[in-house]
Design an enzyme around this catalytic site. Sequence first.
Site, PDB file in Angstrom:
ATOM      1  CG  HIS A  26      -1.968   1.014   1.273  1.00 30.28           C
ATOM      2  ND1 HIS A  26      -1.721   2.356   1.441  1.00 30.28           N
ATOM      3  CD2 HIS A  26      -3.311   0.905   1.143  1.00 30.28           C
ATOM      4  CE1 HIS A  26      -2.858   3.021   1.427  1.00 30.28           C
ATOM      5  NE2 HIS A  26      -3.841   2.170   1.250  1.00 30.28           N
ATOM      6  CG  HIS A  67       0.218   4.878   9.802  1.00 32.94           C
ATOM      7  ND1 HIS A  67      -1.100   4.653   9.504  1.00 32.94           N
ATOM      8  CD2 HIS A  67       0.426   6.203   9.567  1.00 32.94           C
ATOM      9  CE1 HIS A  67      -1.669   5.761   9.094  1.00 32.94           C
ATOM     10  NE2 HIS A  67      -0.778   6.723   9.141  1.00 32.94           N
ATOM     11  CD  GLU A  71      -1.928  10.562   9.412  1.00 37.55           C
ATOM     12  OE1 GLU A  71      -3.033   9.975   9.349  1.00 37.55           O
ATOM     13  OE2 GLU A  71      -0.849   9.983   9.224  1.00 37.55           O
ATOM     14  CG  HIS A 104      -5.763   9.567  13.887  1.00 41.12           C
ATOM     15  ND1 HIS A 104      -6.171   9.077  12.659  1.00 41.12           N
ATOM     16  CD2 HIS A 104      -6.771   9.280  14.746  1.00 41.12           C
ATOM     17  CE1 HIS A 104      -7.355   8.507  12.774  1.00 41.12           C
ATOM     18  NE2 HIS A 104      -7.740   8.633  14.034  1.00 41.12           N
ATOM     19  CG  HIS A 142      -3.850   6.694  12.987  1.00 43.22           C
ATOM     20  ND1 HIS A 142      -2.693   7.264  13.455  1.00 43.22           N
ATOM     21  CD2 HIS A 142      -3.889   7.009  11.666  1.00 43.22           C
ATOM     22  CE1 HIS A 142      -2.060   7.896  12.488  1.00 43.22           C
ATOM     23  NE2 HIS A 142      -2.771   7.740  11.373  1.00 43.22           N
TER      24      HIS A 142
END
Length: 472
Positions: free
Chosen positions: A311, A354, A360, A384, A390
């Site tokens: 990803h 992560h 964020e 976050h 999260h």
Amino acid sequence: MDDHQQPVIKTNGPDSSSFSFSDLQYQSGFHNHFSSEALPGALPLGQSSPLLCPYGLYAEQISGTSFTSPRKLNHRTWLYRVKPSVTHEPFKPLESSHRKLVSEFTDSNSSTTPTQLRWKPIDIPETPTDFVEGLYTVCGAGSSFLRHGFAIHMYTANKSMDNCAFCNADGDFLIVPQTGRLWITTECGKLQISPGEIAVLPQGFRFAVDLPDGPSRGYAAEVFGTHFQLPDLGPIGANGLAAPRDFLVPTAWFEDSYRPDYVIIQKFGGELFTAKQEFSPFNVVAWHGNYAPYKYDLTTFCPFNTVLFDHGDPSINTVLTAPTDKPGVALLDFVIFPPRWLVAEHTFRPPYYHRNCMSEFMGLIYGGYEAKADGFLPGGASLHSCMTPHGPDTKTYEATIARGNEAGPSRISDTLAFMFESCLIPRICPWALESPFIDRDYYQCWIGLRSHFTHEGASAKDGDIQNGEKED
């Protein structure tokens, strides 16, 4: 004036009441040097500040950077207006009804927490509320006084701004409407912004927001001491992500009429001040420069993605970035998660779990978000912060692994989420932490994650620990 951009000649002056937003024309490009005039010949030729401007207009420059900034970073525009913007009464403090705007974040007006936070969509107010009255700060860091930092706001409004204009002296606004169109009148012309589009209103420009659809709700990021720019593409090459040609800048439009008790609302150091004048600030007949409001349609973004395995990092979806002096480190990135194809083989396709040295803040414009099966709703938000873990909720994780490695290509559709990401650690305003719309049970979405650990197929060694005890 750019070789490929001719000024749009359009007379709007005294008959401005006949203007229709459906007739809007835009200039195309990102930080180009634009030229536009609403009356033929209104732009001076050969110089920017002649002794006598065409039509008896006043020349006025607005500078978004210091005069001595390197040419490639220098932002300024010349405005040719009926009356200069200096023609107003002294500013007076505005006793705001909510006093929920912050531009200098300290322990006296905000606090920190590493806990994951999420908010449900805020209700549209029942009392008449315009864009300025409905704007409130959620979190931020740094200081507009020190010219370094950011603030993240949300807004709810149900009426247009009447006989007033707003000016943000603290920084640039990046506005993300979630519901309801915005008709934004600026000194450079008019913009129409629909959900799924964004507008950037640079520091110092005066603007007014009308609501053609009635109630509106959305988000706004503000950066202090810098401006948004396109991210470098690196190994991607010359094309992809947000194309410069898809950014649209208004064309000159003006009104010249007597407006008694017109109010300029100025945000200065996070506080609001008002000054009265007897004319509209939108009296700019012509302008040229590279410092101007602009809009962007997020559906024109060209996303990149994995074509084999694993990803990609969310940074691959950056639309705009406000940089710091440290290469590759953003004061604030604006990142989107648009409709796209997922084709990765034997890969966990949703965003991975992560912890990030960046903080964020996420919002959802429409649809659902691929990492949250429940609870993250259009108009809501989450935060976050730096190094707070999260990732996908329990339902998303279990549903993903249940599909196994045989899952074929799939398309994420009918969704548009975004993220404001910053290297600074945000402080959260008390009204955001005390809000009735905060999701106190957000943490529960991960509590159900169970261990899938197994020793099957592995040989046990002396000293291995299983279920908290030594093996026999």
